[in-house]
Design a protein around this motif. Structure first.
Motif, PDB file in Angstrom:
ATOM      1  N   PHE A 128       0.834  -1.202   0.000  1.00 25.81           N
ATOM      2  CA  PHE A 128       0.000   0.000   0.000  1.00 25.81           C
ATOM      3  C   PHE A 128       0.868   1.251   0.000  1.00 25.81           C
ATOM      4  O   PHE A 128       0.564   2.229  -0.684  1.00 25.81           O
ATOM      5  N   ARG A 129       1.961   1.214   0.745  1.00 24.15           N
ATOM      6  CA  ARG A 129       2.860   2.374   0.766  1.00 24.15           C
ATOM      7  C   ARG A 129       3.462   2.621  -0.612  1.00 24.15           C
ATOM      8  O   ARG A 129       3.657   3.775  -1.021  1.00 24.15           O
ATOM      9  N   VAL A 130       3.778   1.550  -1.334  1.00 22.64           N
ATOM     10  CA  VAL A 130       4.303   1.712  -2.694  1.00 22.64           C
ATOM     11  C   VAL A 130       3.272   2.417  -3.569  1.00 22.64           C
ATOM     12  O   VAL A 130       3.596   3.332  -4.328  1.00 22.64           O
ATOM     13  N   LEU A 131       2.007   2.016  -3.448  1.00 18.01           N
ATOM     14  CA  LEU A 131       0.961   2.577  -4.303  1.00 18.01           C
ATOM     15  C   LEU A 131       0.668   4.040  -3.996  1.00 18.01           C
ATOM     16  O   LEU A 131       0.381   4.822  -4.906  1.00 18.01           O
ATOM     17  N   VAL A 132       0.701   4.421  -2.725  1.00 13.96           N
ATOM     18  CA  VAL A 132       0.307   5.787  -2.383  1.00 13.96           C
ATOM     19  C   VAL A 132       1.464   6.780  -2.439  1.00 13.96           C
ATOM     20  O   VAL A 132       1.239   7.989  -2.397  1.00 13.96           O
ATOM     21  N   ARG A 133       2.697   6.271  -2.541  1.00 13.69           N
ATOM     22  CA  ARG A 133       3.818   7.194  -2.695  1.00 13.69           C
ATOM     23  C   ARG A 133       3.795   7.803  -4.091  1.00 13.69           C
ATOM     24  O   ARG A 133       3.221   7.243  -5.016  1.00 13.69           O
ATOM     25  N   GLU A 134       4.427   8.970  -4.226  1.00 19.87           N
ATOM     26  CA  GLU A 134       4.532   9.590  -5.544  1.00 19.87           C
ATOM     27  C   GLU A 134       5.290   8.651  -6.469  1.00 19.87           C
ATOM     28  O   GLU A 134       6.327   8.099  -6.108  1.00 19.87           O
ATOM     29  N   SER A 135       4.755   8.461  -7.659  1.00 21.15           N
ATOM     30  CA  SER A 135       5.365   7.541  -8.602  1.00 21.15           C
ATOM     31  C   SER A 135       5.883   8.295  -9.818  1.00 21.15           C
ATOM     32  O   SER A 135       5.421   9.385 -10.120  1.00 21.15           O
ATOM     33  N   PRO A 136       6.842   7.712 -10.535  1.00 23.13           N
ATOM     34  CA  PRO A 136       7.347   8.367 -11.736  1.00 23.13           C
ATOM     35  C   PRO A 136       6.278   8.449 -12.810  1.00 23.13           C
ATOM     36  O   PRO A 136       5.304   7.703 -12.802  1.00 23.13           O
ATOM     37  N   VAL A 137       6.469   9.346 -13.749  1.00 20.21           N
ATOM     38  CA  VAL A 137       5.474   9.569 -14.799  1.00 20.21           C
ATOM     39  C   VAL A 137       5.166   8.292 -15.557  1.00 20.21           C
ATOM     40  O   VAL A 137       4.021   8.031 -15.914  1.00 20.21           O
ATOM     41  N   MET A 138       6.171   7.452 -15.772  1.00 24.04           N
ATOM     42  CA  MET A 138       5.979   6.255 -16.582  1.00 24.04           C
ATOM     43  C   MET A 138       4.978   5.286 -15.972  1.00 24.04           C
ATOM     44  O   MET A 138       4.438   4.438 -16.658  1.00 24.04           O
ATOM     45  N   SER A 139       4.693   5.415 -14.677  1.00 20.89           N
ATOM     46  CA  SER A 139       3.765   4.490 -14.042  1.00 20.89           C
ATOM     47  C   SER A 139       2.449   5.161 -13.681  1.00 20.89           C
ATOM     48  O   SER A 139       1.741   4.721 -12.800  1.00 20.89           O
ATOM     49  N   ALA A 140       2.121   6.236 -14.364  1.00 21.97           N
ATOM     50  CA  ALA A 140       0.917   7.001 -14.024  1.00 21.97           C
ATOM     51  C   ALA A 140      -0.355   6.174 -14.150  1.00 21.97           C
ATOM     52  O   ALA A 140      -1.361   6.482 -13.530  1.00 21.97           O
ATOM     53  N   THR A 141      -0.310   5.129 -14.974  1.00 20.34           N
ATOM     54  CA  THR A 141      -1.503   4.300 -15.127  1.00 20.34           C
ATOM     55  C   THR A 141      -1.507   3.126 -14.161  1.00 20.34           C
ATOM     56  O   THR A 141      -2.398   2.284 -14.224  1.00 20.34           O
ATOM     57  N   GLY A 142      -0.512   3.044 -13.295  1.00 27.50           N
ATOM     58  CA  GLY A 142      -0.445   1.930 -12.371  1.00 27.50           C
ATOM     59  C   GLY A 142      -0.164   2.376 -10.958  1.00 27.50           C
ATOM     60  O   GLY A 142       0.725   1.857 -10.307  1.00 27.50           O
ATOM     61  N   ASN A 143      -0.896   3.366 -10.471  1.00 27.72           N
ATOM     62  CA  ASN A 143      -0.702   3.830  -9.114  1.00 27.72           C
ATOM     63  C   ASN A 143      -2.023   3.769  -8.352  1.00 27.72           C
ATOM     64  O   ASN A 143      -3.025   3.282  -8.855  1.00 27.72           O
ATOM     65  N   PHE A 144      -2.002   4.286  -7.127  1.00 32.08           N
ATOM     66  CA  PHE A 144      -3.185   4.181  -6.277  1.00 32.08           C
ATOM     67  C   PHE A 144      -4.382   4.896  -6.892  1.00 32.08           C
ATOM     68  O   PHE A 144      -5.505   4.394  -6.841  1.00 32.08           O
ATOM     69  N   GLY A 145      -4.141   6.053  -7.509  1.00 35.10           N
ATOM     70  CA  GLY A 145      -5.241   6.796  -8.123  1.00 35.10           C
ATOM     71  C   GLY A 145      -5.914   6.004  -9.224  1.00 35.10           C
ATOM     72  O   GLY A 145      -7.152   5.977  -9.325  1.00 35.10           O
ATOM     73  N   SER A 146      -5.115   5.328 -10.046  1.00 40.36           N
ATOM     74  CA  SER A 146      -5.705   4.551 -11.138  1.00 40.36           C
ATOM     75  C   SER A 146      -6.460   3.340 -10.607  1.00 40.36           C
ATOM     76  O   SER A 146      -7.487   2.940 -11.158  1.00 40.36           O
ATOM     77  N   VAL A 147      -5.956   2.737  -9.525  1.00 43.06           N
ATOM     78  CA  VAL A 147      -6.663   1.607  -8.914  1.00 43.06           C
ATOM     79  C   VAL A 147      -8.015   2.058  -8.392  1.00 43.06           C
ATOM     80  O   VAL A 147      -9.043   1.397  -8.602  1.00 43.06           O
ATOM     81  N   MET A 148      -8.036   3.196  -7.702  1.00 41.42           N
ATOM     82  CA  MET A 148      -9.293   3.684  -7.157  1.00 41.42           C
ATOM     83  C   MET A 148     -10.278   4.067  -8.259  1.00 41.42           C
ATOM     84  O   MET A 148     -11.489   3.937  -8.096  1.00 41.42           O
ATOM     85  N   ASN A 149      -9.746   4.525  -9.392  1.00 40.31           N
ATOM     86  CA  ASN A 149     -10.623   4.804 -10.530  1.00 40.31           C
ATOM     87  C   ASN A 149     -11.273   3.525 -11.039  1.00 40.31           C
ATOM     88  O   ASN A 149     -12.459   3.508 -11.380  1.00 40.31           O
ATOM     89  N   ASP A 150     -10.501   2.449 -11.085  1.00 38.22           N
ATOM     90  CA  ASP A 150     -11.054   1.159 -11.507  1.00 38.22           C
ATOM     91  C   ASP A 150     -12.144   0.694 -10.548  1.00 38.22           C
ATOM     92  O   ASP A 150     -13.188   0.184 -10.963  1.00 38.22           O
ATOM     93  N   VAL A 151     -11.888   0.853  -9.254  1.00 40.15           N
ATOM     94  CA  VAL A 151     -12.888   0.473  -8.259  1.00 40.15           C
ATOM     95  C   VAL A 151     -14.133   1.348  -8.398  1.00 40.15           C
ATOM     96  O   VAL A 151     -15.272   0.867  -8.320  1.00 40.15           O
ATOM     97  N   ALA A 152     -13.922   2.642  -8.618  1.00 36.38           N
ATOM     98  CA  ALA A 152     -15.044   3.567  -8.753  1.00 36.38           C
ATOM     99  C   ALA A 152     -15.928   3.189  -9.940  1.00 36.38           C
ATOM    100  O   ALA A 152     -17.158   3.306  -9.873  1.00 36.38           O
ATOM    101  N   HIS A 153     -15.329   2.713 -11.025  1.00 36.98           N
ATOM    102  CA  HIS A 153     -16.117   2.305 -12.192  1.00 36.98           C
ATOM    103  C   HIS A 153     -17.002   1.107 -11.855  1.00 36.98           C
ATOM    104  O   HIS A 153     -18.142   0.996 -12.341  1.00 36.98           O
ATOM    105  N   GLN A 154     -16.493   0.205 -11.014  1.00 38.09           N
ATOM    106  CA  GLN A 154     -17.307  -0.931 -10.603  1.00 38.09           C
ATOM    107  C   GLN A 154     -18.445  -0.472  -9.692  1.00 38.09           C
ATOM    108  O   GLN A 154     -19.577  -0.941  -9.811  1.00 38.09           O
TER     109      GLN A 154
END
Length: 236
Positions: A128-154
């Protein structure tokens, strides 16, 4: 006959016996798959502790007790290792939440989703700490925000059906799903550090706020304060 070095009484024999006795046991060689898993686990821990920018390949190699070329051989560099770690955590969290959503009643679904997220935080803290830490631009589609977006769509699909049965505009389901998931996610980040009260209590309060709010929704809500800054007629 006993196993071990043989001392024939000569000076050379004694030296060989002492050298053999002091020799550390040889390490068991890992298979390529085992080494890869070890490096992923090591990288996960370091990224959780220090973040992407502050972690180096040298540190990963040193903690895993391998040479730098071994890390490069498996992942091509720090970015490759980070991408694998994040992808695995994303899939783990999504699997937990989607698997938990089994109930038919919307309130139970909210409870299951909240408990699934808090359970992941409790049991997979480093991930969880890995996901919520600031991530490099290259992983913008694989961070906590993107996961929560996927959950929100469900959640959006669940809310859409519920809105239809209650006579609300189903087009607003996306807005409400983002609000609900955001509330749970932000609370989860706070709970990551404080860890109290317990996850069941936190989940109960989250559902209390979300469900009791949802059960008394106005079909066409308006703000109490008008654009002029004065209370509107409805709020007087």
């Amino acid at each position: 006959m006993a196993d071990g070095p043989v001392n024939d009484g000569s000076t050379g024999g004694r030296r060989r016996a002492v050298a053999a006795a002091g020799k550390p046991p040889s390490r068991v060689r890992m298979s390529a798959a085992q080494r890869r898993e070890q490096l992923i686990s090591t990288g996960r821990q370091l990224f959780a502790e220090r973040g992407f920018d502050a972690t180096s390949i040298e540190e990963v190699a040193a903690r895993a007790k391998v040479s730098k070329p071994v890390v490069y051989e498996h992942f091509g560099g720090k970015e490759g290792l980070y991408a694998v770690v994040v992808d695995r955590e994303v899939r783990t969290l999504l699997d937990r939440i989607t698997t938990a959503l089994t109930a038919g009643h919307p309130r139970e679904l909210l409870e299951q989703a909240a408990l699934a997220l808090l359970g992941y935080i409790e049991e997979e803290t480093s991930g969880f700490r890995v996901l919520v830490r600031e991530s490099p631009v290259m992983s913008a589609t694989g961070n906590f925000g993107s996961v929560m977006n996927d959950v929100a769509h469900q959640v959006e699909h669940i809310l859409g059906a519920e809105f239809k049965t209650r006579g609300y505009d189903p087009k607003l389901a996306e807005l409400y799903s983002q609000a609900l998931v955001g509330m749970v996610a932000l609370t989860g980040r706070w709970w990551l550090e404080v860890r109290r009260p317990g996850k069941e209590t936190v989940a109960a309060h989250l559902v209390n706020l979300a469900w009791n709010g949802l059960s008394h929704l106005e079909a066409k809500p308006t703000l109490i304060t008008s654009k002029s800054g004065r209370p509107s007629a409805k709020g007087r």
